[in-house]
Design an enzyme around this catalytic site. Structure first.
Site, PDB file in Angstrom:
ATOM      1  N   GLU A  23       0.569  -1.378   0.026  1.00 46.48           N
ATOM      2  CA  GLU A  23      -0.101  -0.039  -0.070  1.00 46.48           C
ATOM      3  C   GLU A  23       0.903   1.227  -0.075  1.00 46.48           C
ATOM      4  O   GLU A  23       1.842   1.314   0.771  1.00 46.48           O
ATOM      5  CB  GLU A  23      -1.062  -0.049   1.311  1.00 46.48           C
ATOM      6  CG  GLU A  23      -1.926   1.260   1.190  1.00 46.48           C
ATOM      7  CD  GLU A  23      -2.909   1.082   2.220  1.00 46.48           C
ATOM      8  OE1 GLU A  23      -3.692  -0.018   2.305  1.00 46.48           O
ATOM      9  OE2 GLU A  23      -2.982   1.889   2.987  1.00 46.48           O
ATOM     10  N   HIS A  83      -8.255   3.356  -3.715  1.00 44.91           N
ATOM     11  CA  HIS A  83      -9.051   3.577  -2.490  1.00 44.91           C
ATOM     12  C   HIS A  83      -9.927   4.679  -3.021  1.00 44.91           C
ATOM     13  O   HIS A  83      -9.731   5.703  -3.584  1.00 44.91           O
ATOM     14  CB  HIS A  83      -8.305   3.854  -1.393  1.00 44.91           C
ATOM     15  CG  HIS A  83      -7.329   2.794  -0.698  1.00 44.91           C
ATOM     16  ND1 HIS A  83      -7.072   2.427   0.720  1.00 44.91           N
ATOM     17  CD2 HIS A  83      -6.563   1.940  -1.382  1.00 44.91           C
ATOM     18  CE1 HIS A  83      -6.276   1.700   0.729  1.00 44.91           C
ATOM     19  NE2 HIS A  83      -5.924   1.011  -0.286  1.00 44.91           N
ATOM     20  N   ALA A 134     -19.655   2.625   4.303  1.00 41.54           N
ATOM     21  CA  ALA A 134     -18.885   1.785   3.366  1.00 41.54           C
ATOM     22  C   ALA A 134     -19.857   0.861   2.449  1.00 41.54           C
ATOM     23  O   ALA A 134     -19.597   0.897   1.220  1.00 41.54           O
ATOM     24  CB  ALA A 134     -17.824   1.257   3.795  1.00 41.54           C
ATOM     25  N   ASP A 167     -19.348  -5.261  14.810  1.00 35.18           N
ATOM     26  CA  ASP A 167     -18.160  -5.107  13.820  1.00 35.18           C
ATOM     27  C   ASP A 167     -18.315  -6.206  12.822  1.00 35.18           C
ATOM     28  O   ASP A 167     -18.135  -5.647  11.412  1.00 35.18           O
ATOM     29  CB  ASP A 167     -16.946  -4.767  14.596  1.00 35.18           C
ATOM     30  CG  ASP A 167     -15.666  -4.536  13.634  1.00 35.18           C
ATOM     31  OD1 ASP A 167     -15.549  -3.249  13.403  1.00 35.18           O
ATOM     32  OD2 ASP A 167     -15.063  -5.403  13.444  1.00 35.18           O
TER      33      ASP A 167
HETATM   34  P1  FAD Z   1     -17.804   1.357   7.531  1.00 28.41           P
HETATM   35  O1  FAD Z   1     -17.570  -0.035   7.066  1.00 28.41           O
HETATM   36  O2  FAD Z   1     -18.809   2.343   6.996  1.00 28.41           O
HETATM   37  O3  FAD Z   1     -17.876   1.546   9.119  1.00 28.41           O
HETATM   38  C1  FAD Z   1     -17.830   2.711   9.713  1.00 28.41           C
HETATM   39  C2  FAD Z   1     -18.513   2.618  11.247  1.00 28.41           C
HETATM   40  O4  FAD Z   1     -19.709   2.735  10.895  1.00 28.41           O
HETATM   41  C3  FAD Z   1     -18.182   1.529  12.131  1.00 28.41           C
HETATM   42  O5  FAD Z   1     -18.145   2.101  13.387  1.00 28.41           O
HETATM   43  C4  FAD Z   1     -19.087   0.491  11.905  1.00 28.41           C
HETATM   44  O6  FAD Z   1     -19.388  -0.241  12.923  1.00 28.41           O
HETATM   45  C5  FAD Z   1     -20.252   1.468  11.544  1.00 28.41           C
HETATM   46  N1  FAD Z   1     -21.466   1.014  10.660  1.00 28.41           N
HETATM   47  C6  FAD Z   1     -21.323   0.605   9.481  1.00 28.41           C
HETATM   48  N2  FAD Z   1     -22.420   0.359   8.949  1.00 28.41           N
HETATM   49  C7  FAD Z   1     -23.439   0.577   9.891  1.00 28.41           C
HETATM   50  C8  FAD Z   1     -24.902   0.294   9.869  1.00 28.41           C
HETATM   51  N3  FAD Z   1     -25.290  -0.202   8.875  1.00 28.41           N
HETATM   52  N4  FAD Z   1     -25.519   0.832  11.088  1.00 28.41           N
HETATM   53  C9  FAD Z   1     -24.859   1.171  12.064  1.00 28.41           C
HETATM   54  N5  FAD Z   1     -23.382   1.343  12.157  1.00 28.41           N
HETATM   55  C10 FAD Z   1     -22.858   0.980  10.895  1.00 28.41           C
HETATM   56  N6  FAD Z   1      -9.358   6.101   5.161  1.00 28.41           N
HETATM   57  C11 FAD Z   1      -9.164   7.014   4.113  1.00 28.41           C
HETATM   58  O7  FAD Z   1      -9.620   8.282   4.582  1.00 28.41           O
HETATM   59  N7  FAD Z   1      -8.426   6.773   2.980  1.00 28.41           N
HETATM   60  C12 FAD Z   1      -8.179   5.491   2.731  1.00 28.41           C
HETATM   61  O8  FAD Z   1      -7.556   5.242   1.784  1.00 28.41           O
HETATM   62  C13 FAD Z   1      -8.238   4.555   3.694  1.00 28.41           C
HETATM   63  N8  FAD Z   1      -7.729   3.188   3.316  1.00 28.41           N
HETATM   64  C14 FAD Z   1      -7.928   2.212   4.419  1.00 28.41           C
HETATM   65  C15 FAD Z   1      -7.537   0.998   4.178  1.00 28.41           C
HETATM   66  C16 FAD Z   1      -7.615   0.099   4.904  1.00 28.41           C
HETATM   67  C17 FAD Z   1      -7.279  -1.463   4.667  1.00 28.41           C
HETATM   68  C18 FAD Z   1      -8.304   0.362   6.315  1.00 28.41           C
HETATM   69  C19 FAD Z   1      -8.454  -0.952   7.260  1.00 28.41           C
HETATM   70  C20 FAD Z   1      -8.906   1.503   6.619  1.00 28.41           C
HETATM   71  C21 FAD Z   1      -8.670   2.501   5.777  1.00 28.41           C
HETATM   72  N9  FAD Z   1      -8.835   3.831   5.664  1.00 28.41           N
HETATM   73  C22 FAD Z   1      -8.958   4.686   4.868  1.00 28.41           C
HETATM   74  C23 FAD Z   1      -9.661   4.194   7.170  1.00 28.41           C
HETATM   75  C24 FAD Z   1     -11.023   4.129   7.185  1.00 28.41           C
HETATM   76  O9  FAD Z   1     -11.576   4.832   6.169  1.00 28.41           O
HETATM   77  C25 FAD Z   1     -11.557   4.164   8.716  1.00 28.41           C
HETATM   78  O10 FAD Z   1     -11.286   3.243   9.396  1.00 28.41           O
HETATM   79  C26 FAD Z   1     -13.166   4.703   8.751  1.00 28.41           C
HETATM   80  O11 FAD Z   1     -13.437   5.195   9.907  1.00 28.41           O
HETATM   81  C27 FAD Z   1     -14.042   3.255   8.607  1.00 28.41           C
HETATM   82  O12 FAD Z   1     -14.136   3.005   7.270  1.00 28.41           O
HETATM   83  P2  FAD Z   1     -14.789   1.795   6.844  1.00 28.41           P
HETATM   84  O13 FAD Z   1     -14.819   1.614   5.579  1.00 28.41           O
HETATM   85  O14 FAD Z   1     -14.633   0.606   7.541  1.00 28.41           O
HETATM   86  O15 FAD Z   1     -16.261   2.041   7.269  1.00 28.41           O
END
Ligand code: FAD
Length: 296
Positions: A23, A83, A134, A167
């Site tokens: 990455e 991403h 997401a 989660d």
């Molecule tokens: P989600 O899956 O949407 O989850 C976010 C929060 O919402 C979680 O607490 C989850 O429990 C909650 N949630 C999800 N769905 C629901 C629902 N239906 N009801 C209630 N609660 C819900 N960040 C960047 O800005 N740029 C990047 O390029 C980037 N790359 C990353 C790559 C990896 C491999 C990882 C692990 C993280 C990366 N991040 C990046 C960080 C990431 O964007 C953050 O950790 C963010 O806070 C969570 O993203 P997510 O896609 O897991 O969100």
């Protein structure tokens, strides 16, 4: 190890191949750009399954994610994964970025929500006309049949998750919406990763989950990063590094040794590959690769 641009991650892994990936992040200036391309050039001979480029929290580096992944697709043998986050974008804007990526030949996307502008753990407010989770971004991308989608997973749970079961349900939602693979936040203990696999399986999230690796090369900066996601460095890791607190070279060597052992433990535990957070430098990743004697 093989990689093939035409195959999805699921197809690759179904062939029994493990996924080794690197990455990068979009640099802010010309010097950073040179460092990035040096790292990409030095890592290309390792024939990774894919290389991914993160999406910035805002500002000009965002356009660079598209430009860098496009250049990787055009000028190297590597498979680029771009991403993309929901932060600050309407659905129309996200669609326009996906159009740009598609016409640049980038078909693999890591679909993320992104952190709130105030940083991890601060309240999340969706953009008007945009997306909240997401899983919604996965659904949006899924409408494009040629695109392949990865998502984030968290070995100790996301910082805002209600509990570890919720989660895992979120990961299942992303799988149900069309995600084909997941990459984890940096793993600090192999046992956390194994527990995540168990939770994912119980929740019905039936997708390969690739553990994220970041070797500790500087104790203080790693502690800051870990605290950001309200986690703690394991005591056994601290105990191994503390004696070298005043000797940066010895600390770095021990950090590489710890990361190598972690990689071995993860692969032994059945991890379908390893994803290295390179911070746009190749040396530490190459050292771990060489220690693991992964053949290319
Ligand atoms: P989600 O899956 O949407 O989850 C976010 C929060 O919402 C979680 O607490 C989850 O429990 C909650 N949630 C999800 N769905 C629901 C629902 N239906 N009801 C209630 N609660 C819900 N960040 C960047 O800005 N740029 C990047 O390029 C980037 N790359 C990353 C790559 C990896 C491999 C990882 C692990 C993280 C990366 N991040 C990046 C960080 C990431 O964007 C953050 O950790 C963010 O806070 C969570 O993203 P997510 O896609 O897991 O969100």
């Amino acid at each position: 190890m093989t990689h093939a641009r035409g195959l999805s991650m699921r197809e690759l892994l179904a062939r029994g191949d493990r996924s080794f990936s690197f990455e990068f992040f979009p640099p802010k200036d010309e010097a950073g750009e040179q460092q990035l391309w040096q790292a990409i050039t030095e890592l290309e001979p390792y024939a990774p399954t894919f290389v991914s480029v993160t999406y910035g929290a805002g500002g000009t580096t965002r356009d660079r994610t598209v430009a860098i992944t496009e250049r990787i697709a055009r000028e190297t043998s590597l498979l680029p994964v771009a991403h993309l986050t929901c932060v600050g974008h309407t659905t129309d804007e996200l669609d326009a970025i996906l159009d740009d990526l598609a016409s640049a030949g980038v078909q693999h996307i890591m679909a993320l929500r992104g952190d709130p502008p105030g940083g991890p753990g601060t309240p999340w407010t969706p953009t008007d006309g945009g997306l909240t989770y997401a899983s919604e971004l996965v659904s949006l991308i899924r409408r494009r049949p040629d695109m392949r989608i990865g998502v984030a997973a968290f070995p100790e749970g996301h910082v805002d998750a209600v509990d570890l079961e919720q989660d895992a349900r979120v990961l299942r939602d992303k799988y149900d919406a069309g995600a084909e693979f997941a990459v984890t936040d940096m793993v600090l203990r192999a046992s956390d990763y194994v527990a995540l696999l168990e939770r994912a399986e119980s929740a019905g999230a039936d997708l390969p989950i690739i553990p994220g690796i970041m070797p500790i090369l500087n104790l203080r900066s790693m502690e800051r990063m870990v605290e950001f996601s309200r986690r703690q460095l394991p005591q056994e890791v601290r105990d191994r590094l503390t004696p070298y607190a005043e000797d940066p070279q010895a600390l770095r060597a021990e950090g590489i040794a710890i990361a190598t052992e972690l990689c071995e433990a993860l692969l032994d535990a059945g991890a379908p590959g390893l994803h290295f957070y390179t911070l746009n430098r190749s040396k530490a990743t190459r050292e771990i690769f060489d220690n693991l004697r992964i053949t290319v």
